[in-house]
Design a protein around this motif. Structure first.
Motif, PDB file in Angstrom:
ATOM      1  N   GLY A   1     -69.934 -60.093  47.989  1.00 24.83           N
ATOM      2  CA  GLY A   1     -69.215 -58.837  48.211  1.00 24.83           C
ATOM      3  C   GLY A   1     -67.792 -58.914  47.684  1.00 24.83           C
ATOM      4  N   ARG A   2     -67.109 -60.004  47.971  1.00 26.25           N
ATOM      5  CA  ARG A   2     -65.736 -60.205  47.488  1.00 26.25           C
ATOM      6  C   ARG A   2     -65.707 -60.291  45.959  1.00 26.25           C
ATOM      7  NH1 ARG A   2     -60.753 -59.079  47.164  1.00 26.25           N
ATOM      8  NH2 ARG A   2     -59.323 -60.805  46.875  1.00 26.25           N
ATOM      9  N   LEU A   3     -66.675 -60.996  45.366  1.00 27.08           N
ATOM     10  CA  LEU A   3     -66.741 -61.096  43.907  1.00 27.08           C
ATOM     11  C   LEU A   3     -66.878 -59.708  43.294  1.00 27.08           C
ATOM     12  CD1 LEU A   3     -66.957 -62.628  41.229  1.00 27.08           C
ATOM     13  CD2 LEU A   3     -69.407 -62.913  41.693  1.00 27.08           C
ATOM     14  N   PHE A   4     -67.766 -58.893  43.816  1.00 24.67           N
ATOM     15  CA  PHE A   4     -67.961 -57.558  43.263  1.00 24.67           C
ATOM     16  C   PHE A   4     -66.742 -56.680  43.479  1.00 24.67           C
ATOM     17  CE2 PHE A   4     -72.255 -58.796  42.552  1.00 24.67           C
ATOM     18  CZ  PHE A   4     -72.642 -58.016  41.479  1.00 24.67           C
ATOM     19  N   GLU A   5     -66.085 -56.861  44.599  1.00 24.37           N
ATOM     20  CA  GLU A   5     -64.854 -56.113  44.854  1.00 24.37           C
ATOM     21  C   GLU A   5     -63.812 -56.435  43.772  1.00 24.37           C
ATOM     22  OE1 GLU A   5     -61.543 -56.891  48.122  1.00 24.37           O
ATOM     23  OE2 GLU A   5     -63.407 -56.132  49.004  1.00 24.37           O
ATOM     24  N   LEU A   6     -63.664 -57.711  43.452  1.00 25.18           N
ATOM     25  CA  LEU A   6     -62.716 -58.117  42.414  1.00 25.18           C
ATOM     26  C   LEU A   6     -63.168 -57.664  41.029  1.00 25.18           C
ATOM     27  CD1 LEU A   6     -61.997 -61.734  43.705  1.00 25.18           C
ATOM     28  CD2 LEU A   6     -60.404 -59.796  43.742  1.00 25.18           C
ATOM     29  N   LEU A   7     -64.465 -57.767  40.755  1.00 27.34           N
ATOM     30  CA  LEU A   7     -64.993 -57.381  39.445  1.00 27.34           C
ATOM     31  C   LEU A   7     -64.828 -55.894  39.163  1.00 27.34           C
ATOM     32  CD1 LEU A   7     -68.367 -59.316  39.184  1.00 27.34           C
ATOM     33  CD2 LEU A   7     -66.347 -59.637  37.756  1.00 27.34           C
TER      34      LEU A   7
ATOM     35  N   GLN B   1     -62.167 -54.447  37.143  1.00 23.93           N
ATOM     36  CA  GLN B   1     -62.138 -54.681  35.696  1.00 23.93           C
ATOM     37  C   GLN B   1     -63.300 -54.053  34.938  1.00 23.93           C
ATOM     38  OE1 GLN B   1     -61.263 -58.649  34.317  1.00 23.93           O
ATOM     39  NE2 GLN B   1     -60.474 -59.252  36.327  1.00 23.93           N
ATOM     40  N   ILE B   2     -64.457 -53.910  35.577  1.00 29.63           N
ATOM     41  CA  ILE B   2     -65.643 -53.404  34.896  1.00 29.63           C
ATOM     42  C   ILE B   2     -66.394 -52.429  35.792  1.00 29.63           C
ATOM     43  CG2 ILE B   2     -65.904 -55.504  33.506  1.00 29.63           C
ATOM     44  CD1 ILE B   2     -68.222 -56.283  35.404  1.00 29.63           C
ATOM     45  N   THR B   3     -67.432 -51.833  35.247  1.00 27.14           N
ATOM     46  CA  THR B   3     -68.297 -50.949  36.033  1.00 27.14           C
ATOM     47  C   THR B   3     -69.535 -51.735  36.473  1.00 27.14           C
ATOM     48  OG1 THR B   3     -69.567 -50.194  34.121  1.00 27.14           O
ATOM     49  CG2 THR B   3     -67.551 -48.963  34.670  1.00 27.14           C
TER      50      THR B   3
ATOM     51  N   ASP C   1     -58.610 -63.738  37.227  1.00 24.97           N
ATOM     52  CA  ASP C   1     -57.473 -63.181  37.949  1.00 24.97           C
ATOM     53  C   ASP C   1     -57.880 -62.899  39.390  1.00 24.97           C
ATOM     54  OD1 ASP C   1     -54.926 -62.034  38.340  1.00 24.97           O
ATOM     55  OD2 ASP C   1     -55.705 -60.032  37.921  1.00 24.97           O
ATOM     56  N   GLY C   2     -56.991 -63.118  40.310  1.00 24.38           N
ATOM     57  CA  GLY C   2     -57.200 -62.728  41.696  1.00 24.38           C
ATOM     58  C   GLY C   2     -58.416 -63.336  42.358  1.00 24.38           C
ATOM     59  N   GLY C   3     -58.725 -64.573  42.042  1.00 27.71           N
ATOM     60  CA  GLY C   3     -59.870 -65.227  42.655  1.00 27.71           C
ATOM     61  C   GLY C   3     -61.086 -65.309  41.756  1.00 27.71           C
ATOM     62  N   ILE C   4     -61.016 -64.713  40.577  1.00 33.07           N
ATOM     63  CA  ILE C   4     -62.118 -64.796  39.620  1.00 33.07           C
ATOM     64  C   ILE C   4     -61.812 -65.920  38.632  1.00 33.07           C
ATOM     65  CG2 ILE C   4     -63.363 -63.642  37.760  1.00 33.07           C
ATOM     66  CD1 ILE C   4     -62.820 -60.998  39.125  1.00 33.07           C
ATOM     67  N   ALA C   5     -62.782 -66.777  38.394  1.00 28.37           N
ATOM     68  CA  ALA C   5     -62.644 -67.850  37.427  1.00 28.37           C
ATOM     69  C   ALA C   5     -63.845 -67.820  36.495  1.00 28.37           C
ATOM     70  CB  ALA C   5     -62.569 -69.202  38.136  1.00 28.37           C
TER      71      ALA C   5
END
Length: 130
Positions: free
Chosen positions: A7-13, A16-18, A56-60
């Protein structure tokens, strides 16, 4: 905890993307949740996308090497996938296959928020040394 991680990954994604740009959903377990308490269990939640993502912001960015792997399908509740992983390791050892250094990877084919647990599907990849 895993649902919260994805859930957190998708929130961050989604900053940037759809959602349509996500092409695959993956997991890389570093610990066995049957042995390690949830808060201490390490697991990388990952996706493949059609567009580049800025770390960025937790995404690697995770680069997984290609190569030879033993693959096994899993059908059913994702919470039961670790028993299937055990079977994959047993098969590799029984066949005297050299297990590689790259991490085991799970490719989730279905979204557990949209598909009933009994109908979930995944592929498990155990890297082998060439």
């Amino acid at each position: 905890e895993l649902n919260a991680g994805f859930g957190r990954l998708f929130e961050l994604l989604m900053a940037q993307i759809t959602p349509e740009e996500v092409t695959g959903l993956y997991g890389i377990p570093h610990d066995d949740p049957r042995d390690i308490p949830g808060k201490d269990c390490r697991f990388d939640c990952a996706v493949t996308t059609m567009s580049a993502i800025a770390p960025d912001g937790g995404i690697a960015t995770i680069d997984l090497p290609g190569g030879l792997a033993l693959c096994m399908s899993h059908a059913g509740d994702y919470d039961l996938i670790h028993a299937r992983i055990d079977t994959l390791y047993v098969e590799a050892v029984a066949a005297d296959l050299p297990i590689g250094d790259a991490p085991l990877t799970i490719h989730y084919h279905d979204d557990p928020d949209e598909v009933a647990p009994v109908d979930l599907r995944a592929a498990i990849y155990l890297p082998l040394r060439a």
